[in-house]
Design an enzyme around this catalytic site. Structure first.
Site, PDB file in Angstrom:
ATOM      1  N   ARG A   1     115.220 102.487  -8.192  1.00  0.00           N
ATOM      2  CA  ARG A   1     113.832 102.747  -7.827  1.00  0.00           C
ATOM      3  C   ARG A   1     113.856 103.589  -6.557  1.00  0.00           C
ATOM      4  O   ARG A   1     114.486 103.214  -5.582  1.00  0.00           O
ATOM      5  CB  ARG A   1     113.127 101.415  -7.548  1.00  0.00           C
ATOM      6  CG  ARG A   1     111.616 101.536  -7.382  1.00  0.00           C
ATOM      7  CD  ARG A   1     111.005 100.193  -7.049  1.00  0.00           C
ATOM      8  NE  ARG A   1     111.095  99.208  -8.102  1.00  0.00           N
ATOM      9  CZ  ARG A   1     110.324  99.182  -9.190  1.00  0.00           C
ATOM     10  NH1 ARG A   1     109.397 100.094  -9.375  1.00  0.00           N
ATOM     11  NH2 ARG A   1     110.475  98.241 -10.092  1.00  0.00           N
TER      12      ARG A   1
ATOM     13  N   LYS B   1      99.893 108.730 -16.213  1.00  0.00           N
ATOM     14  CA  LYS B   1     100.641 107.467 -16.321  1.00  0.00           C
ATOM     15  C   LYS B   1      99.986 106.645 -17.428  1.00  0.00           C
ATOM     16  O   LYS B   1      98.890 106.131 -17.259  1.00  0.00           O
ATOM     17  CB  LYS B   1     100.611 106.722 -14.992  1.00  0.00           C
ATOM     18  CG  LYS B   1     101.434 105.466 -15.029  1.00  0.00           C
ATOM     19  CD  LYS B   1     101.483 104.790 -13.677  1.00  0.00           C
ATOM     20  CE  LYS B   1     102.383 103.583 -13.734  1.00  0.00           C
ATOM     21  NZ  LYS B   1     102.133 102.722 -14.868  1.00  0.00           N
TER      22      LYS B   1
ATOM     23  N   LYS C   1     104.432 106.344  -8.079  1.00  0.00           N
ATOM     24  CA  LYS C   1     103.266 106.023  -8.918  1.00  0.00           C
ATOM     25  C   LYS C   1     102.042 105.832  -8.033  1.00  0.00           C
ATOM     26  O   LYS C   1     102.136 105.379  -6.896  1.00  0.00           O
ATOM     27  CB  LYS C   1     103.541 104.787  -9.775  1.00  0.00           C
ATOM     28  CG  LYS C   1     103.995 103.556  -9.029  1.00  0.00           C
ATOM     29  CD  LYS C   1     104.477 102.491 -10.019  1.00  0.00           C
ATOM     30  CE  LYS C   1     105.052 101.289  -9.292  1.00  0.00           C
ATOM     31  NZ  LYS C   1     105.712 100.323 -10.162  1.00  0.00           N
TER      32      LYS C   1
ATOM     33  N   GLU D   1     106.482 106.618 -23.380  1.00  0.00           N
ATOM     34  CA  GLU D   1     105.619 105.437 -23.389  1.00  0.00           C
ATOM     35  C   GLU D   1     104.921 105.397 -24.752  1.00  0.00           C
ATOM     36  O   GLU D   1     104.307 106.393 -25.166  1.00  0.00           O
ATOM     37  CB  GLU D   1     104.604 105.596 -22.246  1.00  0.00           C
ATOM     38  CG  GLU D   1     103.870 104.350 -21.870  1.00  0.00           C
ATOM     39  CD  GLU D   1     104.631 103.404 -20.940  1.00  0.00           C
ATOM     40  OE1 GLU D   1     105.812 103.649 -20.600  1.00  0.00           O
ATOM     41  OE2 GLU D   1     104.025 102.395 -20.558  1.00  0.00           O
TER      42      GLU D   1
ATOM     43  N   GLU E   1     102.261 113.686 -13.649  1.00  0.00           N
ATOM     44  CA  GLU E   1     102.074 113.388 -15.075  1.00  0.00           C
ATOM     45  C   GLU E   1     101.066 112.266 -15.203  1.00  0.00           C
ATOM     46  O   GLU E   1     100.940 111.436 -14.296  1.00  0.00           O
ATOM     47  CB  GLU E   1     103.400 112.916 -15.693  1.00  0.00           C
ATOM     48  CG  GLU E   1     104.495 113.956 -15.670  1.00  0.00           C
ATOM     49  CD  GLU E   1     105.797 113.429 -16.297  1.00  0.00           C
ATOM     50  OE1 GLU E   1     105.768 112.414 -17.017  1.00  0.00           O
ATOM     51  OE2 GLU E   1     106.834 114.052 -16.046  1.00  0.00           O
TER      52      GLU E   1
HETATM   53  P1  ATP Z   1     108.036  99.415 -12.796  1.00  0.00           P
HETATM   54  O1  ATP Z   1     108.310 100.127 -14.095  1.00  0.00           O
HETATM   55  O2  ATP Z   1     107.881 100.330 -11.653  1.00  0.00           O
HETATM   56  O3  ATP Z   1     108.937  98.223 -12.577  1.00  0.00           O
HETATM   57  P2  ATP Z   1     105.814  98.248 -14.088  1.00  0.00           P
HETATM   58  O4  ATP Z   1     106.582  98.106 -15.332  1.00  0.00           O
HETATM   59  O5  ATP Z   1     105.046  97.077 -13.600  1.00  0.00           O
HETATM   60  O6  ATP Z   1     106.656  98.755 -12.873  1.00  0.00           O
HETATM   61  P3  ATP Z   1     104.080 100.292 -13.447  1.00  0.00           P
HETATM   62  O7  ATP Z   1     104.200  99.988 -12.029  1.00  0.00           O
HETATM   63  O8  ATP Z   1     102.719 100.171 -14.000  1.00  0.00           O
HETATM   64  O9  ATP Z   1     104.934  99.452 -14.379  1.00  0.00           O
HETATM   65  O10 ATP Z   1     104.669 101.779 -13.702  1.00  0.00           O
HETATM   66  C1  ATP Z   1     105.904 102.192 -14.145  1.00  0.00           C
HETATM   67  C2  ATP Z   1     105.953 102.373 -15.657  1.00  0.00           C
HETATM   68  O11 ATP Z   1     104.992 103.344 -16.087  1.00  0.00           O
HETATM   69  C3  ATP Z   1     107.228 102.972 -16.210  1.00  0.00           C
HETATM   70  O12 ATP Z   1     108.255 102.018 -16.291  1.00  0.00           O
HETATM   71  C4  ATP Z   1     106.786 103.498 -17.569  1.00  0.00           C
HETATM   72  O13 ATP Z   1     106.859 102.453 -18.516  1.00  0.00           O
HETATM   73  C5  ATP Z   1     105.330 103.820 -17.386  1.00  0.00           C
HETATM   74  N1  ATP Z   1     104.954 105.246 -17.480  1.00  0.00           N
HETATM   75  C6  ATP Z   1     103.778 105.674 -17.995  1.00  0.00           C
HETATM   76  N2  ATP Z   1     103.667 107.001 -17.909  1.00  0.00           N
HETATM   77  C7  ATP Z   1     104.795 107.472 -17.332  1.00  0.00           C
HETATM   78  C8  ATP Z   1     105.245 108.763 -16.962  1.00  0.00           C
HETATM   79  N3  ATP Z   1     104.523 109.853 -17.162  1.00  0.00           N
HETATM   80  N4  ATP Z   1     106.473 108.849 -16.370  1.00  0.00           N
HETATM   81  C9  ATP Z   1     107.225 107.754 -16.156  1.00  0.00           C
HETATM   82  N5  ATP Z   1     106.838 106.495 -16.473  1.00  0.00           N
HETATM   83  C10 ATP Z   1     105.630 106.344 -17.059  1.00  0.00           C
END
Ligand code: ATP
Length: 587
Positions: free
Chosen positions: A418, A251, A424, A301, A249
């Site tokens: 996690r 991000k 990711k 999101e 998907e």
């Molecule tokens: P984490 O959520 O892993 O603690 P983070 O908040 O720093 O880390 P990222 O590492 O950038 O964020 O990536 C995870 C976040 O990406 C998710 O918590 C969600 O908010 C966002 N996200 C965006 N697109 C998607 C998607 N298609 N599926 C799941 N999450 C997504």
């Protein structure tokens, strides 16, 4: 139950540094507590009256509490304030002054737990123009009948300083020890992860046992702890790790929202369990209109879009929606869309244990898609080449990268965890050696030269979720602009702590300590073994921890993350092993 029994337990918890001992003190106490009191007892162990997602919080200013102490103890306010300046803690002030008072009082009644809870609820509920006065009177009423230790914790609870060390994990351990077995511990944690209500879990296990705990499911109105993704350094590894075939998907770089769509309305929660409904009223309304089910819980999101072109805008734009005031203008000026990526519940059906492909299908079927309500762009890929192609299209669409998701039968929604069911992969991984880190501020160093008189650098820590401790990884002094340097005291000083907080493990000693509360995003050149930092100490090498080199603040305060949602020590260990190891030098 007498409140003194509870405050004595707080005192015992506070005087031990060992988590095992804390667990057994708590377990032994919880076993003795009347079932009807258990919820309140568990909330109060954390200085609260409700689950974390409840909007109202106790919160009396120190000065008001000092007034109540002066009034009750018959001591001049100046004396109370002097003691407060000396100790920094209204709880200690109360303990010292109320001690004298109690000995002289003839007409005092023992404080029961019921009375304390009622009094605290009255403080919380006091509003209107005399609210400060009312709060003070309710507190004095309680303090009047409190002994020294009882008074100490009453004042800590009302000022939000209740830190006896009973974190969520310790309470869950204690519940397992008191009412079930070690083997039941994961099921107890699951119940907590799907309800975010530790009081409900405590009451359920004590009254209905493990069968009742296992029957706890997701409910509209109670936020579910979010599922999180692991990371890998290349698309090839991502696809291989997921068995050569997976969903990918886009991000999106916005704000994660969990929407609880009920019959009577919609509530939006952040991943920190804050209520975001008033920040995204347009999204709440659109979800209700577009949802074909009567009730549903979805995640997505929220991303800002350019109203003219419809293009997605960078993250900073959507943060305009996080402010407390002027929302009407922000709603007009910053149009947003929600890109939904999961469904956890729909019309009586808990979907968290369904595999991802079924959830995705349900998500697409149960919403009318279009306009402000979309699903994430998704494609099933069957080779690293297809993955690369999809990744490139994500970047072209101004996304951060991709989220790869397992299609296996076991690809359930794992609340609060996690793992490699989601992986990711971001554009940044191609340029930097590491992903960004979200680190908790645990201390500050006074600046020199241009920064004299201000905080110049911060001591930053990752979270060890097993131990419930914050362990340091770097001293951060780069990436701060003047506005941030000026604003640091406002951002941090509420958390000032006399000494190293109980939840922090550090060898480097800053000029001031903070209770972990603020999370900052940091990028760095690499992760190295470090003799001074405590994260993962002795894990990879005897006597060494892991530190991050050349850390730089990105300018992003992660106010959507609680400190316990900071990058974990485990993640840093894994990121360390993702790096090439030609530079293992100690620094
Ligand atoms: P984490 O959520 O892993 O603690 P983070 O908040 O720093 O880390 P990222 O590492 O950038 O964020 O990536 C995870 C976040 O990406 C998710 O918590 C969600 O908010 C966002 N996200 C965006 N697109 C998607 C998607 N298609 N599926 C799941 N999450 C997504």
């Amino acid at each position: 139950m007498l409140y003194s029994e509870l405050s004595e337990t707080f005192d015992r918890l506070e005087s031990t540094g060992s988590r095992l001992e804390m667990t057994s003190i708590l377990a032994e106490f919880l076993r003795r507590v009347d079932r009807k009191d258990l919820r309140n007892v568990v909330y109060l162990c954390q200085g609260k009256l409700h689950p974390d997602f409840y909007p109202q919080v106790l919160g009396m200013a120190d000065k008001l509490v000092l007034k109540a102490i002066s009034f009750t103890a018959g001591v001049q306010e100046q004396r109370t304030e002097e003691l407060w300046v000396e100790t920094g803690d209204p709880g200690t002030v109360a303990e010292r002054l109320i001690a004298n008072k109690k000995q002289m009082t003839l007409f005092s009644e023992d404080l029961t737990l019921d009375r304390v809870v009622k009094g605290l609820l009255a403080i919380e509920g006091s509003d209107g123009k005399d609210s400060q006065d009312k709060k003070m009177k309710h507190l004095s009423n309680l303090l009047h009948d409190a002994g020294p230790v009882e008074a100490r914790y009453l004042c800590r609870i009302v000022t939000g300083r209740m830190r006896v060390g009973a974190g969520d994990m310790t309470i869950l351990d204690a519940l397992a020890e008191a009412f079930a077995t070690k083997e039941d511990r994961p099921a107890i944690e699951r119940a907590f992860n799907v309800t975010c209500d530790i009081g409900l879990v405590a009451e359920t296990i004590a009254t209905g046992g493990m069968d009742a705990v296992r029957a706890i499911g997701v409910q509209v109105g109670s936020p579910v702890k979010v599922m999180l993704a692991e990371r890998l350094p290349s698309i090839q590894e991502v696809v291989e790790r997921l068995g050569g075939r997976c969903a990918m998907e886009y991000k999106y770089d916005g704000i994660r929202v969990q929407a609880h769509i009920g019959k009577d309305g919609v509530r939006l929660f952040s991943r920190r369990l804050e209520d975001l409904t008033s920040n995204f009223p347009d999204i709440a309304q659109a979800l209700r209109t577009h949802c074909r089910s009567g009730e549903a819980i979805i995640e997505g999101e929220c991303v800002a879009v350019n109203p003219e072109t419809g293009f997605m805008l960078p993250f900073q734009n959507v943060t305009h929606r996080r402010k407390k005031h002027g929302m009407d203008d922000a709603v007009k000026d910053v149009p947003v869309r929600i890109f939904m990526f999961d469904i956890l519940y729909s019309d009586g059906e808990d979907m968290t244990s369904m595999p991802y492909p079924e959830r995705r299908k349900a998500l697409e079927e149960r919403f009318v898609l279009g306009g402000m309500v979309q699903t994430t762009t998704m494609r099933v890929v069957e080779s690293p080449e297809e993955g690369e192609e999809f990744f490139n299209s994500a970047i072209a669409a101004r996304c951060e990268g991709i989220m790869a998701k397992s299609l296996a039968p076991e690809s359930v929604y794992r609340a609060g965890s996690r793992g490699f069911l989601w992986i990711k992969y971001k554009k940044d991984y191609q340029q930097a050696l590491t992903d960004s880190f979200d680190l908790a501020v645990v201390g500050a160093f006074y600046g020199m030269g241009k920064r004299a008189g201000r905080y110049g650098a911060l001591l930053m820590a990752a979270y060890d979720s097993e131990k419930g401790m914050f362990e340091t990884v770097c001293k951060l002094g780069t990436g701060f602009d003047d506005a941030f340097l000026d604003g640091m005291p406002d951002l941090l000083d509420d958390g000032l702590s006399e000494s190293m907080p109980r939840s922090v493990d550090a060898e480097m000693v800053p000029d001031v300590w903070f209770e972990p509360s603020v999370v900052l995003e940091v990028v760095a050149a690499e992760i190295t073994l470090s003799p001074i930092h405590t994260a993962a100490r002795d894990v990879l090498k005897e006597g060494s921890g892991l530190g991050i080199r050349f850390p730089r603040f990105t300018g992003r305060v992660r106010d959507d993350k609680a400190p316990e949602q900071a990058t974990t020590v485990d993640e840093i260990v894994r990121m360390y092993s993702m790096q090439s190891h030609d530079s293992d030098g100690l620094d």
